[in-house]
Design an enzyme around this catalytic site. Structure first.
Site, PDB file in Angstrom:
ATOM      1  N   LYS A 127       9.712  33.401  -3.288  1.00  0.00           N
ATOM      2  CA  LYS A 127       8.917  32.510  -2.443  1.00  0.00           C
ATOM      3  C   LYS A 127       8.889  33.015  -1.005  1.00  0.00           C
ATOM      4  O   LYS A 127       7.826  33.145  -0.393  1.00  0.00           O
ATOM      5  CB  LYS A 127       9.491  31.094  -2.463  1.00  0.00           C
ATOM      6  CG  LYS A 127       8.679  30.095  -1.644  1.00  0.00           C
ATOM      7  CD  LYS A 127       9.507  28.899  -1.207  1.00  0.00           C
ATOM      8  CE  LYS A 127      10.402  29.250  -0.033  1.00  0.00           C
ATOM      9  NZ  LYS A 127      11.096  28.085   0.556  1.00  0.00           N
ATOM     10  N   ASP A 146       6.792  26.481  -3.188  1.00  0.00           N
ATOM     11  CA  ASP A 146       7.897  25.698  -2.640  1.00  0.00           C
ATOM     12  C   ASP A 146       7.900  24.324  -3.300  1.00  0.00           C
ATOM     13  O   ASP A 146       7.219  24.093  -4.298  1.00  0.00           O
ATOM     14  CB  ASP A 146       7.771  25.601  -1.117  1.00  0.00           C
ATOM     15  CG  ASP A 146       6.514  24.863  -0.675  1.00  0.00           C
ATOM     16  OD1 ASP A 146       5.751  24.376  -1.548  1.00  0.00           O
ATOM     17  OD2 ASP A 146       6.289  24.754   0.538  1.00  0.00           O
TER      18      ASP A 146
END
Length: 225
Positions: A127, A146
């Site tokens: 991420k 996220d």
């Protein structure tokens, strides 16, 4: 809801992106950063912590240790004191220093530009790497999933995955590459303003007519509220 074909799900995913782009086209990161290094550190610190909380500690953090070379020499206790108001500050202090040391030792003081190299950095997962590649270097290799993106994708039934990493694979298979770049930032804003974890505003949602979870936002979502 009747079983949806992959083609219809792709079409619905594209429509989600089209509508959110119309609302959040100019959306920018809430994190305050000035270069690839400060971006890496900001995103690393933001895990399970709000961007606002990160922005409160980074001015002093980067005043004292503005470059990888500076932070590589930091004392863990001193750095930890600067960021102790954010979650998991002890572990993050260690990651900040270790990441800076690797950037200096292995990459000549420059933040690397590939997914493989970025995810070698301590505390940096896919991420974070996606965000750094996208915002610092204009490289779009994936979608940063996220908590907001994960929650929204689940509620929209664009994925039934149980982890953000698996959800990213589903989104990448549904959405064309040209839409990947803006998903994270636009969906974060949508998640904060409308599709929140605790009290989503379904009646005011611009996606209400194409959302299988309308009126029952946590029907399929088993993650944290």
């Amino acid at each position: 809801m009747a079983r949806e074909t992959k083609a219809l799900k792709r079409e619905r995913g594209r429509e989600v992106c089209r509508r959110l782009d119309g609302i959040y086209h100019a959306a920018e990161s809430a994190l305050d950063y000035s270069n690839p290094f400060t971006l890496v550190i900001c995103v690393l610190l933001s895990a399970q912590t709000t961007d606002a909380a990160v922005n409160r500690v980074t001015p002093e953090l980067f005043r004292r240790w503005p470059t990888p070379a500076d932070m590589a020499q930091a004392n863990p206790q001193e750095l930890g004191e600067v960021i102790r108001t954010i979650g998991f500050w002890r572990a993050k202090a260690g990651h900040c220093i270790a990441t800076a040391q690797m950037i200096v030792a292995d990459y000549g003081g420059e933040v690397p530009r590939t997914m493989e190299e970025l995810t070698r950095l301590p505390g940096v997962g896919r991420k974070t790497a996606n965000i750094v590649l996208n915002k610092a270097y204009g490289v779009v290799e994936g979608i940063a999933v996220d908590t907001h993106v994960f929650r929204i994708a689940k509620r929209l039934r664009l994925t039934s995955a149980q982890t953000p990493a698996a959800a990213e694979k589903d989104l990448l298979s549904l959405l064309p590459h040209e839409l990947w770049r803006d998903v994270n930032e636009q969906w974060i804003h949508f998640g904060r303003e409308t599709c929140s974890a605790q009290r989503p505003s379904c009646d005011a949602c611009p996606l209400a007519d194409i959302c299988p979870s309308f009126g029952q936002p946590n029907r399929w979502f088993k993650g944290k509220k």
